[in-house]
Design a protein around this motif. Structure first.
Motif, PDB file in Angstrom:
ATOM      1  N   ARG A   2      33.370  10.706  -7.631  1.00  0.00           N
ATOM      2  CA  ARG A   2      33.115  11.307  -8.572  1.00  0.00           C
ATOM      3  C   ARG A   2      31.874  10.627  -9.396  1.00  0.00           C
ATOM      4  NH1 ARG A   2      37.376  11.508 -11.628  1.00  0.00           N
ATOM      5  NH2 ARG A   2      36.713  10.546 -13.683  1.00  0.00           N
ATOM      6  N   SER A   4      28.083  11.249 -11.896  1.00  0.00           N
ATOM      7  CA  SER A   4      26.998  11.982 -12.702  1.00  0.00           C
ATOM      8  C   SER A   4      25.724  11.467 -12.491  1.00  0.00           C
ATOM      9  CB  SER A   4      27.351  12.112 -14.071  1.00  0.00           C
ATOM     10  OG  SER A   4      27.389  11.119 -14.866  1.00  0.00           O
ATOM     11  N   ARG A   7      19.399  15.327 -13.153  1.00  0.00           N
ATOM     12  CA  ARG A   7      19.023  16.198 -12.326  1.00  0.00           C
ATOM     13  C   ARG A   7      17.648  15.866 -11.250  1.00  0.00           C
ATOM     14  NH1 ARG A   7      14.377  19.868 -11.292  1.00  0.00           N
ATOM     15  NH2 ARG A   7      14.956  21.616 -10.149  1.00  0.00           N
ATOM     16  N   PRO A  86      22.102  17.044 -16.479  1.00  0.00           N
ATOM     17  CA  PRO A  86      22.900  16.282 -15.827  1.00  0.00           C
ATOM     18  C   PRO A  86      23.552  16.828 -14.715  1.00  0.00           C
ATOM     19  CG  PRO A  86      22.923  15.387 -18.034  1.00  0.00           C
ATOM     20  CD  PRO A  86      22.257  16.827 -18.047  1.00  0.00           C
ATOM     21  N   GLU A  88      26.712  16.586 -11.905  1.00  0.00           N
ATOM     22  CA  GLU A  88      28.154  15.923 -11.784  1.00  0.00           C
ATOM     23  C   GLU A  88      28.670  16.401 -10.136  1.00  0.00           C
ATOM     24  OE1 GLU A  88      32.625  15.821 -13.326  1.00  0.00           O
ATOM     25  OE2 GLU A  88      31.192  15.227 -14.736  1.00  0.00           O
ATOM     26  N   ASP A  90      32.071  16.129  -7.797  1.00  0.00           N
ATOM     27  CA  ASP A  90      33.334  15.649  -7.613  1.00  0.00           C
ATOM     28  C   ASP A  90      33.962  16.088  -6.513  1.00  0.00           C
ATOM     29  OD1 ASP A  90      36.002  14.760  -8.110  1.00  0.00           O
ATOM     30  OD2 ASP A  90      36.291  15.828 -10.295  1.00  0.00           O
ATOM     31  N   CYS A 101      26.288  21.557 -12.622  1.00  0.00           N
ATOM     32  CA  CYS A 101      25.090  21.451 -13.696  1.00  0.00           C
ATOM     33  C   CYS A 101      24.857  22.336 -14.727  1.00  0.00           C
ATOM     34  CB  CYS A 101      23.928  21.325 -12.825  1.00  0.00           C
ATOM     35  SG  CYS A 101      22.449  21.026 -13.658  1.00  0.00           S
TER      36      CYS A 101
END
Length: 423
Positions: A2, A4, A7, A86, A88, A90, A101
Motif C-alpha cells: 500500500r 500513495s 498523480r 494523490p 493510492e 492497495d 484517485c
C-alpha cells in the motif's frame, strides 16, 4: 502493498517505463509492469522482455512494502486519465490491486510475480557523459539508421568507446551520419565497440537532461579492452549496454554482427565546397521542400555569392529561394532527396549551433577578461556542403566561420538523387 503518490509523478514514471514494453510480447507475462514499494519511501517501476529493460525510482509514501505485477499499457492508460489528485494503490493482501484517485477507483488483476524475469545486472561502468551532449549526438545520428528489419545491422547505431572519445555512426546505405564527442571513461585504456538498436537509443535519449551525467554501463565477460573492430569485442550472446540518469535506467541487448567500415566511406578530397549560413539555409530548404513530391528532388545551384534552392511537382507547384553562399568548384549544381537533405541539415544545424555557442561563450569570456566586447561574427553558425560531382556522395557538416578548416565533430554523407535514380 500500500502506498500513495502524486498523480503527475506516477503518470510520468508509468509512461516512461511503458514505452519499453514489447508491442507483441512472446509471453503474456512480459506485458506486465513491475511495481516495488520499499520501506524507505521509494517506488521502483520496471519492465524487461529479455531484450530491453527500463527502470525508474520515484518517491512515494509507502505504508506497506511489497511487489506486484500489473498489465503495463492498461496502467499507463489509467494513470493518464486520472484527475490531479494523490493516487493510492492497495493490494489488500489479495490477488488484485485497487487504484484510487479522488472519486475514481480501478481494480486490476495482477500477474504472477514469480514468473517474471529478473532484471539484468550490468556491473561494469564504462564511463560518464554529459546528458545534453549525448542527447544531441543521438538526435544527429539516429535518423540515418535503416528501418528495414531484414538488415538488422543497419537498424542499429554503432558506438565506439575509445579512450576519452565516443563515436556514434549509423547508415541506411544511402546516407551515413557520424558524430564524435568527448566523455569520461572509467578506464583510460577502454576500447570497446557496440551496436545498439537505434529505436532503443532514441528512447534512452528521452531520459537525459543537459548538465546531468549519464552513466554508461555494460554487461559482458569482456570487462577489459576490446579490439574495437565491432560488437564482437563484447560477447554477443549476453552482452548488454545500459544508460542511467536521474534515477532512470534503460538497458538493451546488443545487435550481433559487425558494422560496416564506415570511416573509409568519407572521401578525402572534394572538388566543390559551399559554405552557407546554417539557419537561413535550413529554413529555405524546409519551405521549398513543401512542393517536392516523393521521388522528386531539391536542387541546389550555386552562383555568384548565393545558392538557389529549387523544387517542384509537375503540374502542381514549384518553389525557389536564394540564400547567401560562398562557393568554389566546377560543378555548381547538385540535387538530393528532400527527406535525406532535411535530416542532414537538421543534424548539421545542431552541430553548428553547438560550436557557435561554444565560440560565443569563449568570445564573451575573453572580452570580459580584456574589458572589450564579444564579436558576434565569430559565432555565426554555418553549414558546409562538399562534393565532387552530382552523382557522387556529398558530405554535410556544421561549422563556424573562423575555424572552418578544423575537423568537424559531425559529418553526414548523403547520396545525391541522380545517383539514387541510376542505382
Amino acid at each position: 502493498m500500500r502506498f500513495s503518490i502524486e498523480r503527475d509523478t506516477l503518470t510520468d514514471a508509468v509512461a516512461w517505463v511503458a514505452r519499453a514494453l514489447p508491442n507483441r510480447p512472446v509471453l503474456p507475462i512480459l506485458s506486465g509492469l513491475l511495481l516495488t514499494a520499499e520501506t524507505d519511501g521509494g517506488l521502483t517501476l520496471s519492465c524487461f522482455d529479455y531484450e530491453v529493460s527500463a527502470r525508474i525510482r520515484v518517491e512515494a509514501d509507502v505504508a506497506e512494502p511489497g511487489t506486484v505485477l500489473v498489465p503495463g499499457r492498461l496502467l499507463a492508460e489509467i494513470t493518464r486519465s486520472l484527475p490531479g489528485l494523490p493516487v493510492e494503490l492497495d493490494d489488500g493482501a489479495g490477488p488484485d490491486i485497487t487504484l484510487t484517485c479522488g472519486a475514481a477507483s480501478f481494480t486490476l488483476v495482477t500477474l504472477p510475480v514469480e514468473e517474471y524475469p529478473e532484471l539484468p545486472d550490468l556491473p561494469v561502468l564504462a564511463g560518464t557523459v554529459d546528458g545534453g551532449v549525448l542527447t544531441a549526438a543521438i538526435s544527429q545520428v539516429v535518423p540515418a539508421a535503416s528501418k528495414d528489419d531484414t538488415l538488422p545491422i543497419l537498424t542499429g547505431v554503432n558506438i565506439e568507446l575509445r579512450g576519452d572519445v565516443m563515436t556514434l555512426a549509423a547508415t541506411d546505405r544511402y546516407r551515413l551520419a557520424m558524430r564524435e564527442l568527448g566523455w569520461t571513461p572509467a578506464r583510460p585504456d577502454l576500447d570497446v565497440t557496440v551496436l545498439i538498436p537505434a529505436k532503443t537509443l532514441a528512447d534512452a535519449a528521452r531520459m537525459m537532461t543537459p548538465a546531468s551525467p549519464v552513466q554508461v554501463v555494460l554487461r559482458s565477460d569482456a570487462t577489459g579492452t576490446g579490439n574495437g573492430n565491432g560488437p564482437g569485442s563484447l560477447r554477443a550472446a549476453d552482452a548488454m549496454i545500459g544508460f542511467e540518469c536521474g534515477g532512470r535506467r534503460l538497458t538493451t541487448r546488443l545487435i550481433a554482427g559487425e558494422f560496416i567500415a564506415y570511416k573509409s566511406r568519407f572521401p578525402g578530397e572534394f572538388g566543390c565546397v559551399g559554405d552557407m549560413p546554417a539557419a537561413p539555409l535550413a529554413e529555405a530548404v524546409k519551405r521549398v521542400a513543401l512542393v517536392a513530391e516523393r521521388g522528386t528532388s531539391v536542387r541546389l545551384s550555386f552562383g555568384q555569392g548565393k545558392v538557389t534552392i529549387e523544387a517542384g511537382t509537375e503540374g502542381q507547384a514549384r518553389a525557389r529561394e536564394t540564400v547567401a553562399a560562398e562557393f568554389t568548384g566546377d560543378e555548381p549544381a547538385i540535387a538530393f532527396s528532400p527527406g535525406y537533405l532535411l535530416d542532414g541539415l537538421g543534424a548539421a544545424l545542431t552541430a553548428a549551433a553547438e560550436t557557435a555557442a561554444a565560440e560565443t561563450a569563449a568570445a564573451e569570456t575573453a572580452a570580459a577578461e580584456n574589458g572589450g566586447e564579444a564579436n558576434p561574427e565569430q559565432a555565426e553558425a554555418r553549414i558546409r556542403l562538399q562534393f565532387s560531382s552530382p552523382t557522387k556522395p556529398a558530405v554535410i557538416t556544421g561549422t563556424k566561420r573562423d575555424r572552418a578548416d578544423q575537423p568537424p565533430d559531425f559529418r553526414y554523407l548523403v547520396v545525391p538523387l541522380r545517383a539514387l535514380a541510376n542505382a
